[in-house]
Design a protein around this motif. Structure first.
Motif, PDB file in Angstrom:
ATOM      1  N   GLU A   1      13.638  -8.115  -3.275  1.00  0.00           N
ATOM      2  CA  GLU A   1      12.801  -8.913  -4.178  1.00  0.00           C
ATOM      3  C   GLU A   1      11.374  -9.029  -3.668  1.00  0.00           C
ATOM      4  N   GLU A   2      11.193  -9.229  -2.393  1.00  0.00           N
ATOM      5  CA  GLU A   2       9.860  -9.381  -1.820  1.00  0.00           C
ATOM      6  C   GLU A   2       9.058  -8.083  -1.862  1.00  0.00           C
ATOM      7  N   ASN A   3       9.723  -6.953  -1.781  1.00  0.00           N
ATOM      8  CA  ASN A   3       9.034  -5.668  -1.714  1.00  0.00           C
ATOM      9  C   ASN A   3       9.048  -4.886  -3.033  1.00  0.00           C
ATOM     10  N   SER A   4       9.491  -5.503  -4.093  1.00  0.00           N
ATOM     11  CA  SER A   4       9.566  -4.776  -5.363  1.00  0.00           C
ATOM     12  C   SER A   4       8.743  -5.453  -6.457  1.00  0.00           C
ATOM     13  N   ARG A   5       7.623  -5.961  -6.106  1.00  0.00           N
ATOM     14  CA  ARG A   5       6.737  -6.597  -7.079  1.00  0.00           C
ATOM     15  C   ARG A   5       5.620  -5.620  -7.431  1.00  0.00           C
TER      16      ARG A   5
ATOM     17  N   GLN B   1      16.953 -10.548  -0.822  1.00  0.00           N
ATOM     18  CA  GLN B   1      15.659 -11.200  -0.638  1.00  0.00           C
ATOM     19  C   GLN B   1      14.601 -10.182  -0.215  1.00  0.00           C
ATOM     20  N   SER B   2      14.945  -9.281   0.668  1.00  0.00           N
ATOM     21  CA  SER B   2      14.003  -8.251   1.115  1.00  0.00           C
ATOM     22  C   SER B   2      13.611  -7.334  -0.043  1.00  0.00           C
TER      23      SER B   2
ATOM     24  N   LYS C   1      22.583 -11.723   0.984  1.00  0.00           N
ATOM     25  CA  LYS C   1      21.392 -12.430   0.503  1.00  0.00           C
ATOM     26  C   LYS C   1      20.123 -11.937   1.195  1.00  0.00           C
ATOM     27  N   LYS C   2      20.219 -11.573   2.455  1.00  0.00           N
ATOM     28  CA  LYS C   2      19.049 -11.107   3.196  1.00  0.00           C
ATOM     29  C   LYS C   2      18.538  -9.791   2.607  1.00  0.00           C
TER      30      LYS C   2
END
Length: 79
Positions: A9-13, A6-7, A2-3
């Motif tokens: 998802e946060e950096n692929s916008r 999550q990382s 999950k970590k």
């Protein structure tokens, strides 16, 4: 893990606003023209809905649907 997810998802916008505006402008330009002598189309696209985003190794493929008004004018056609 999950970590890691999550990382990612946060950096692929990405802000696709400018790409969407550019795509709409190009599509509107393409539908407002004469296709062949005597056949032309005109209209206005007013909405773009993203259907999917497909990351490839060298580029990003964005699939979308466009909506709006389109008319086709058929004048004289020589056979």
């Amino acid at each position: 893990s999950k970590k890691i997810i999550q990382s990612i998802e946060e950096n692929s916008r990405f802000d696709l606003g400018s790409y969407i505006d550019s795509a709409m402008a190009m599509a509107n330009q393409q539908i407002n023209r004469e296709w062949v002598k005597g056949i032309s189309s005109y209209g206005q696209l007013d909405r773009l809905t993203m259907v999917g985003i497909y990351p490839l190794s060298d580029n990003l493929v964005i699939r979308s649907n466009l909506g709006g008004q389109l008319a086709v004018k058929v004048g004289t056609i020589e056979f």
